[in-house]
Design a protein around this motif. Structure first.
Motif, PDB file in Angstrom:
ATOM      1  N   GLU A   6       0.848  -1.198   0.000  1.00 39.15           N
ATOM      2  CA  GLU A   6       0.000   0.000   0.000  1.00 39.15           C
ATOM      3  C   GLU A   6       0.887   1.253   0.000  1.00 39.15           C
ATOM      4  OE1 GLU A   6      -2.143   0.312   3.629  1.00 39.15           O
ATOM      5  OE2 GLU A   6      -3.060   2.241   3.136  1.00 39.15           O
ATOM      6  N   TYR A   7       0.594   2.190  -0.897  1.00 40.50           N
ATOM      7  CA  TYR A   7       1.395   3.412  -1.004  1.00 40.50           C
ATOM      8  C   TYR A   7       1.157   4.316   0.204  1.00 40.50           C
ATOM      9  CZ  TYR A   7       2.701   8.098  -2.741  1.00 40.50           C
ATOM     10  OH  TYR A   7       3.231   9.363  -2.879  1.00 40.50           O
ATOM     11  N   GLU A   8       2.270   4.820   0.718  1.00 39.60           N
ATOM     12  CA  GLU A   8       2.169   5.849   1.763  1.00 39.60           C
ATOM     13  C   GLU A   8       3.083   7.001   1.379  1.00 39.60           C
ATOM     14  OE1 GLU A   8       1.673   4.865   5.977  1.00 39.60           O
ATOM     15  OE2 GLU A   8       3.517   6.024   6.340  1.00 39.60           O
ATOM     16  N   GLN A   9       2.522   8.206   1.318  1.00 41.09           N
ATOM     17  CA  GLN A   9       3.302   9.369   0.899  1.00 41.09           C
ATOM     18  C   GLN A   9       4.443   9.635   1.878  1.00 41.09           C
ATOM     19  OE1 GLN A   9       0.895  12.874   0.519  1.00 41.09           O
ATOM     20  NE2 GLN A   9       0.705  12.601  -1.694  1.00 41.09           N
ATOM     21  N   GLY A  10       5.513  10.247   1.363  1.00 43.62           N
ATOM     22  CA  GLY A  10       6.591  10.694   2.252  1.00 43.62           C
ATOM     23  C   GLY A  10       6.233  12.050   2.850  1.00 43.62           C
ATOM     24  N   THR A  11       7.198  12.644   3.555  1.00 44.89           N
ATOM     25  CA  THR A  11       6.906  13.911   4.250  1.00 44.89           C
ATOM     26  C   THR A  11       7.404  15.125   3.474  1.00 44.89           C
ATOM     27  OG1 THR A  11       8.969  13.577   5.465  1.00 44.89           O
ATOM     28  CG2 THR A  11       6.931  12.870   6.553  1.00 44.89           C
ATOM     29  N   ALA A  12       7.949  14.918   2.270  1.00 41.76           N
ATOM     30  CA  ALA A  12       8.411  16.064   1.455  1.00 41.76           C
ATOM     31  C   ALA A  12       7.315  16.383   0.432  1.00 41.76           C
ATOM     32  CB  ALA A  12       9.720  15.730   0.752  1.00 41.76           C
ATOM     33  N   ASP A  13       6.507  17.411   0.734  1.00 43.34           N
ATOM     34  CA  ASP A  13       5.350  17.729  -0.128  1.00 43.34           C
ATOM     35  C   ASP A  13       5.742  17.967  -1.583  1.00 43.34           C
ATOM     36  OD1 ASP A  13       3.448  19.510   2.440  1.00 43.34           O
ATOM     37  OD2 ASP A  13       3.595  17.377   1.887  1.00 43.34           O
ATOM     38  N   TRP A  14       6.868  18.716  -1.778  1.00 44.64           N
ATOM     39  CA  TRP A  14       7.220  19.033  -3.179  1.00 44.64           C
ATOM     40  C   TRP A  14       7.567  17.757  -3.945  1.00 44.64           C
ATOM     41  CZ3 TRP A  14      11.371  18.458   0.014  1.00 44.64           C
ATOM     42  CH2 TRP A  14      12.543  17.963  -0.529  1.00 44.64           C
ATOM     43  N   ALA A  15       8.167  16.818  -3.242  1.00 47.27           N
ATOM     44  CA  ALA A  15       8.515  15.541  -3.894  1.00 47.27           C
ATOM     45  C   ALA A  15       7.238  14.743  -4.178  1.00 47.27           C
ATOM     46  CB  ALA A  15       9.471  14.748  -3.008  1.00 47.27           C
ATOM     47  N   ASN A  16       6.316  14.744  -3.216  1.00 45.14           N
ATOM     48  CA  ASN A  16       5.043  14.021  -3.428  1.00 45.14           C
ATOM     49  C   ASN A  16       4.299  14.584  -4.634  1.00 45.14           C
ATOM     50  OD1 ASN A  16       5.570  12.557  -1.102  1.00 45.14           O
ATOM     51  ND2 ASN A  16       4.419  13.959   0.215  1.00 45.14           N
ATOM     52  N   GLN A  17       4.288  15.935  -4.729  1.00 41.56           N
ATOM     53  CA  GLN A  17       3.567  16.573  -5.848  1.00 41.56           C
ATOM     54  C   GLN A  17       4.234  16.228  -7.175  1.00 41.56           C
ATOM     55  OE1 GLN A  17       3.484  20.685  -4.532  1.00 41.56           O
ATOM     56  NE2 GLN A  17       2.406  20.008  -2.661  1.00 41.56           N
ATOM     57  N   GLN A  18       5.566  16.170  -7.171  1.00 40.56           N
ATOM     58  CA  GLN A  18       6.267  15.837  -8.416  1.00 40.56           C
ATOM     59  C   GLN A  18       5.910  14.405  -8.843  1.00 40.56           C
ATOM     60  OE1 GLN A  18      10.431  16.817  -8.678  1.00 40.56           O
ATOM     61  NE2 GLN A  18      10.332  16.432 -10.879  1.00 40.56           N
ATOM     62  N   VAL A  19       5.850  13.493  -7.888  1.00 40.29           N
ATOM     63  CA  VAL A  19       5.494  12.097  -8.195  1.00 40.29           C
ATOM     64  C   VAL A  19       4.095  12.041  -8.809  1.00 40.29           C
ATOM     65  CG1 VAL A  19       4.889   9.871  -7.142  1.00 40.29           C
ATOM     66  CG2 VAL A  19       6.993  11.032  -6.464  1.00 40.29           C
ATOM     67  N   GLU A  20       3.161  12.766  -8.182  1.00 39.99           N
ATOM     68  CA  GLU A  20       1.761  12.725  -8.655  1.00 39.99           C
ATOM     69  C   GLU A  20       1.635  13.204 -10.102  1.00 39.99           C
ATOM     70  OE1 GLU A  20      -0.193  13.621  -4.475  1.00 39.99           O
ATOM     71  OE2 GLU A  20      -1.275  14.689  -6.091  1.00 39.99           O
ATOM     72  N   ARG A  21       2.286  14.337 -10.403  1.00 41.49           N
ATOM     73  CA  ARG A  21       2.206  14.943 -11.758  1.00 41.49           C
ATOM     74  C   ARG A  21       2.888  14.026 -12.781  1.00 41.49           C
ATOM     75  NH1 ARG A  21      -1.178  16.773 -12.947  1.00 41.49           N
ATOM     76  NH2 ARG A  21      -0.934  17.312 -15.084  1.00 41.49           N
ATOM     77  N   TYR A  22       4.062  13.488 -12.359  1.00 40.63           N
ATOM     78  CA  TYR A  22       4.883  12.613 -13.230  1.00 40.63           C
ATOM     79  C   TYR A  22       4.048  11.388 -13.630  1.00 40.63           C
ATOM     80  CZ  TYR A  22       9.500  10.592 -14.611  1.00 40.63           C
ATOM     81  OH  TYR A  22      10.596  10.081 -15.292  1.00 40.63           O
ATOM     82  N   GLU A  23       3.436  10.745 -12.604  1.00 43.65           N
ATOM     83  CA  GLU A  23       2.669   9.512 -12.886  1.00 43.65           C
ATOM     84  C   GLU A  23       1.417   9.835 -13.697  1.00 43.65           C
ATOM     85  OE1 GLU A  23       2.038   7.903  -8.935  1.00 43.65           O
ATOM     86  OE2 GLU A  23       3.635   6.435  -9.227  1.00 43.65           O
ATOM     87  N   ALA A  24       0.768  10.952 -13.370  1.00 45.43           N
ATOM     88  CA  ALA A  24      -0.513  11.280 -14.041  1.00 45.43           C
ATOM     89  C   ALA A  24      -0.303  11.611 -15.519  1.00 45.43           C
ATOM     90  CB  ALA A  24      -1.163  12.473 -13.321  1.00 45.43           C
ATOM     91  N   THR A  25       0.911  12.059 -15.869  1.00 48.61           N
ATOM     92  CA  THR A  25       1.156  12.467 -17.272  1.00 48.61           C
ATOM     93  C   THR A  25       2.143  11.524 -17.971  1.00 48.61           C
ATOM     94  OG1 THR A  25       3.011  13.872 -16.600  1.00 48.61           O
ATOM     95  CG2 THR A  25       0.799  14.899 -16.646  1.00 48.61           C
ATOM     96  N   ASP A  26       2.378  10.356 -17.360  1.00 43.18           N
ATOM     97  CA  ASP A  26       3.342   9.403 -17.950  1.00 43.18           C
ATOM     98  C   ASP A  26       4.704  10.055 -18.192  1.00 43.18           C
ATOM     99  OD1 ASP A  26       2.029   6.733 -20.119  1.00 43.18           O
ATOM    100  OD2 ASP A  26       2.763   6.799 -18.045  1.00 43.18           O
ATOM    101  N   GLY A  27       5.056  10.971 -17.294  1.00 47.27           N
ATOM    102  CA  GLY A  27       6.386  11.593 -17.381  1.00 47.27           C
ATOM    103  C   GLY A  27       6.471  12.726 -18.389  1.00 47.27           C
ATOM    104  N   ARG A  28       5.296  13.100 -18.975  1.00 47.67           N
ATOM    105  CA  ARG A  28       5.371  14.254 -19.911  1.00 47.67           C
ATOM    106  C   ARG A  28       5.550  15.558 -19.137  1.00 47.67           C
ATOM    107  NH1 ARG A  28       1.548  11.058 -21.861  1.00 47.67           N
ATOM    108  NH2 ARG A  28      -0.152  12.269 -20.909  1.00 47.67           N
ATOM    109  N   GLU A  29       5.052  15.571 -17.880  1.00 51.58           N
ATOM    110  CA  GLU A  29       5.226  16.771 -17.029  1.00 51.58           C
ATOM    111  C   GLU A  29       5.983  16.365 -15.760  1.00 51.58           C
ATOM    112  OE1 GLU A  29       0.784  18.393 -18.279  1.00 51.58           O
ATOM    113  OE2 GLU A  29       1.456  18.654 -16.197  1.00 51.58           O
TER     114      GLU A  29
END
Ligand code: F42
Length: 146
Positions: A6-29
């Motif tokens: 089960e995925y659990e976010q880390g405590t670095a918000d900027w890193a979490n946001q980068q992961v979310e955008r990266y996965e949602a756009t297949d790395g285009r963003e």
């Protein structure tokens, strides 16, 4: 065999946001840091057993990758370092491609070779070595079953 946890976010918000955008756009963003390429490392928590997702600089050569446990030159290793030591089976996403790898901590000549490659991607790593007494760990990720 993809990591099952089960995925659990880390405590670095900027890193979490980068992961979310990266996965949602297949790395285009969200696929870079100051114009330099970024990958996503998937590990199993050494204590929690949770799935952890960590954006890291992309250091690649002939289908193998290295991840650099620099954490900006902090005194201590990032916690994902301990995840890799406990569970060397990881996944790495490079843009739209996501595969399984085995992580091995580097030392000696191999360390020096890959450290030079890491500096090509992210020259700031050199300055991080001046901020901490620890040797910044490198892990070689070799493909599993590709
Ligand atoms: N960090 C690097 O070290 N190297 C890089 O090349 C790098 C590039 C990069 C590019 C873009 C970007 O957005 C971030 C980048 N970072 C880079 C930062 C990186 O994404 C991490 O934020 C940073 O390395 C710190 O990693 P960390 O694993 O220490 O994460 C902290 C912030 C965190 O989330 N901690 C959690 C917490 O709750 O405190 C725990 C996370 C965890 O894995 N816990 C383990 C578990 O069992 O679940 C415990 C492990 C143990 O034994 O303690």
């Amino acid at each position: 065999m993809p990591l099952q946890a089960e995925y659990e976010q880390g405590t670095a918000d900027w890193a979490n946001q980068q992961v979310e955008r990266y996965e949602a756009t297949d790395g285009r963003e969200a696929n870079d840091l100051r114009g330099r390429p970024v990958i996503i490392l998937y590990t199993i928590g050494a204590k929690s057993g949770k799935l952890r997702k960590t954006p890291l600089m992309r250091v690649e050569h002939d289908g193998e990758y290295v991840v650099v446990a620099s954490k900006g030159g902090a005194e201590k290793n990032p916690t994902w370092y301990f995840n890799l030591k406990a569970n060397p089976h990881v996944e790495l996403r490079d843009l739209a491609e996501q595969h399984d790898y085995t992580a091995t901590e580097l030392e000696g000549e191999e360390y020096a070779t890959w450290w030079a490659r890491a500096l090509e991607t992210w020259p700031d790593y050199e300055s991080y070595t001046k901020k901490t007494d620890r040797t910044i760990p490198l892990f070689l990720l070799t493909p599993v079953g590709q």
